[in-house]
Design an enzyme around this catalytic site. Structure first.
Site, PDB file in Angstrom:
ATOM      1  N   TYR A  36     -66.028 -66.260  42.072  1.00 44.68           N
ATOM      2  CA  TYR A  36     -65.388 -67.494  41.607  1.00 44.68           C
ATOM      3  C   TYR A  36     -64.369 -67.353  40.488  1.00 44.68           C
ATOM      4  O   TYR A  36     -63.659 -68.302  40.187  1.00 44.68           O
ATOM      5  CB  TYR A  36     -66.465 -68.510  41.215  1.00 44.68           C
ATOM      6  CG  TYR A  36     -67.229 -68.998  42.425  1.00 44.68           C
ATOM      7  CD1 TYR A  36     -66.652 -69.923  43.294  1.00 44.68           C
ATOM      8  CD2 TYR A  36     -68.488 -68.516  42.723  1.00 44.68           C
ATOM      9  CE1 TYR A  36     -67.326 -70.349  44.423  1.00 44.68           C
ATOM     10  CE2 TYR A  36     -69.173 -68.942  43.851  1.00 44.68           C
ATOM     11  CZ  TYR A  36     -68.588 -69.857  44.687  1.00 44.68           C
ATOM     12  OH  TYR A  36     -69.246 -70.278  45.807  1.00 44.68           O
ATOM     13  N   PHE A  69     -78.303 -75.622  40.714  1.00 42.01           N
ATOM     14  CA  PHE A  69     -78.017 -76.680  41.696  1.00 42.01           C
ATOM     15  C   PHE A  69     -77.147 -76.157  42.827  1.00 42.01           C
ATOM     16  O   PHE A  69     -76.614 -75.088  42.737  1.00 42.01           O
ATOM     17  CB  PHE A  69     -77.352 -77.885  41.010  1.00 42.01           C
ATOM     18  CG  PHE A  69     -76.106 -77.555  40.220  1.00 42.01           C
ATOM     19  CD1 PHE A  69     -74.871 -77.455  40.841  1.00 42.01           C
ATOM     20  CD2 PHE A  69     -76.185 -77.310  38.846  1.00 42.01           C
ATOM     21  CE1 PHE A  69     -73.728 -77.153  40.101  1.00 42.01           C
ATOM     22  CE2 PHE A  69     -75.049 -77.004  38.110  1.00 42.01           C
ATOM     23  CZ  PHE A  69     -73.817 -76.918  38.745  1.00 42.01           C
TER      24      PHE A  69
END
Ligand SMILES: CC(C)(COP(=O)(O)OP(=O)(O)OC[C@H]1O[C@@H](n2cnc3c(N)ncnc32)[C@H](O)[C@@H]1OP(=O)(O)O)[C@@H](O)C(=O)NCCC(=O)NCCS
Length: 406
Positions: free
Chosen positions: A122, A406
């Site tokens: 990322y 999450f």
């Protein structure tokens, strides 16, 4: 037919987009799964790639608040990112990430954040590692709370409906002053934190909810399951799998840990994602027996640099000027920014520190200092004393902690 990327339009597409990441878990989402997921992750925030009309990749974003050093800020929580193995390395992730970032900015969220399954993915999209976390595999019988720390308060086990009425209020108090914490809606509490459907127990028993009270008032809690392996009396091994330990202060958390360390007949206590400076390390008699391992925590991307810096805030008086040298997706983030309290403006002043948008993301929670970044070539001192000035203003009292993957 060309490959297309867009937000999904209904629950059928939503379910197929979830199926891309599901593939890697051996999970084929049902209509019911999609429905349940869509309560927390709005389908309009799920992007999908269509190849000849068939969905082959998906990427979603929750809309929640993430607490920064100055307080909670709107944040896109990137999640369920997956590209089917039949379509990997053709640029589909890149296309989804780009569309998603544009969407996040249009929604007015100044930052995006995610947990990365692989640290190498990322950074190229502007996300910087912003916190670390600690995983423990505690040898329960070998470790205890230091004898000079006296016990106080008491723990009792509560039912799910009671947990639902007590814990969210306590959590709200904690998270607003704790950098790295996420807001939790009631749906999140019901569908995730306190979810105890048997298919989600992963080999453990039912969810246990332990409420800690001090002076008769709720002050902390633990959520855990007990898992047993082995088939014979001799082979049995019992593990306490802790999902969450919270407390309104360090003493409350310590007392919750005292309770967990005292659960008879269990050999190991496992927990993931604690703060890297969790005070449990110093509150026990034998820290090595906690068997701590450090992992990467939350990755943060400033989407709108001015708004992100303003929401982050700085401590104390003074002013610092940062030059953001590069942002591959939002060219208007590049430039020189002066930060003074929560006032942030573009400036033509000489910068104190230079860094790219990924480096800036690493400083958003206070998990890393500018000096640390400079030592590994992620920031550069542009004026004498610039790193020290920036660090004095960006300092935080303790390591950021995102208590939930999450
Ligand atoms: C990781 C994953 C999403 C990548 O999707 P993809 O469509 O193959 O990626 P892209 O072709 O768009 O690649 C974009 C860039 O990321 C790089 N990249 C992709 N996957 C990578 C990986 N696992 N590790 C390192 N770099 C990776 C590519 O080399 C490419 O780099 P470049 O733009 O500098 O040339 C996909 O392989 C996948 O679904 N993996 C399993 C699930 C997963 O890991 N999901 C992420 C959850 S956080």
């Amino acid at each position: 037919m060309a490959v297309r990327v867009r937000a999904v339009r209904d629950l059928v597409e939503f379910r197929a987009a979830l199926g891309a990441i599901g593939h890697y878990f051996g999970w084929v989402p049902t209509d019911e799964d999609a429905e349940r997921f869509s309560v927390r992750l709005s389908p309009e925030r799920m992007h999908a790639v269509f190849d000849d009309g068939r969905i082959v990749a998906g990427a979603g974003a929750y809309g929640f608040e993430l607490t920064l050093p100055a307080g909670p800020a709107q944040c896109a929580g990137v999640t369920v990112v997956g590209v089917l193995p039949s379509h990997r390395r053709r640029g589909l992730l890149r296309r989804m990430m780009e569309l998603q970032l544009t969407d996040v900015r249009e929604r007015g969220e100044p930052i995006a954040a995610l947990w990365a399954s692989e640290e190498t993915i990322y950074g190229r999209f502007g996300y910087g590692l912003a916190s670390l976390c600690l995983n423990l595999g505690i040898r329960r019988r070998s470790v205890g709370i230091r004898p000079d720390l006296s016990p106080e308060g008491a723990v009792r086990l509560i039912e799910s409906d009671q947990a639902l009425s007590v814990l969210p209020r306590l959590y709200e108090r904690i998270r607003k002053r704790s950098p790295g914490f996420l807001s939790r809606s009631r749906d999140w509490w019901e569908g995730r934190t306190l979810d105890d459907r048997p298919e989600n127990r992963r080999g453990g028993g039912p969810l246990v909810r332990a409420l800690y009270e001090r002076d008769g008032r709720p002050a902390g809690w633990a959520l855990y399951r007990i898992a047993q392996t082995g088939t014979t009396y001799e082979e049995w091994k019992k593990t306490v799998r802790v999902a969450e330990v919270q407390g309104i202060d360090d003493a409350a958390r310590r007392e919750v840990w005292r309770f967990l360390l005292g659960i008879d007949w269990t050999e190991e206590i496992t927990v993931e994602g604690l703060a890297v400076d969790d005070s449990l390390l110093l509150a026990v008699d034998r820290p090595n027996e906690l068997r701590p391992r450090v992992f990467d925590g939350l990755w943060v991307r400033p989407v709108e640099v001015g708004a992100a810096l303003s929401a982050r805030g700085v401590s104390g008086d003074g002013r610092v000027t940062l030059e953001v040298t590069a942002d591959s997706h939002f060219p208007d983030n590049v430039g020189t920014w002066t930060v003074e309290g929560d006032r942030v403006r573009r400036t033509s002043r000489r910068p104190d520190v230079r860094l790219d948008v990924q480096g800036l993301g690493m400083t958003m929670l206070g998990g890393f200092t500018f000096a640390q970044l400079a030592r590994v070539g992620r920031a550069e001192e542009a004026a004498r004393g610039g790193l020290a000035r920036a660090d004095a203003l960006f300092r935080v009292a303790r390591a950021p902690w995102c208590p939930e993957i999450f």
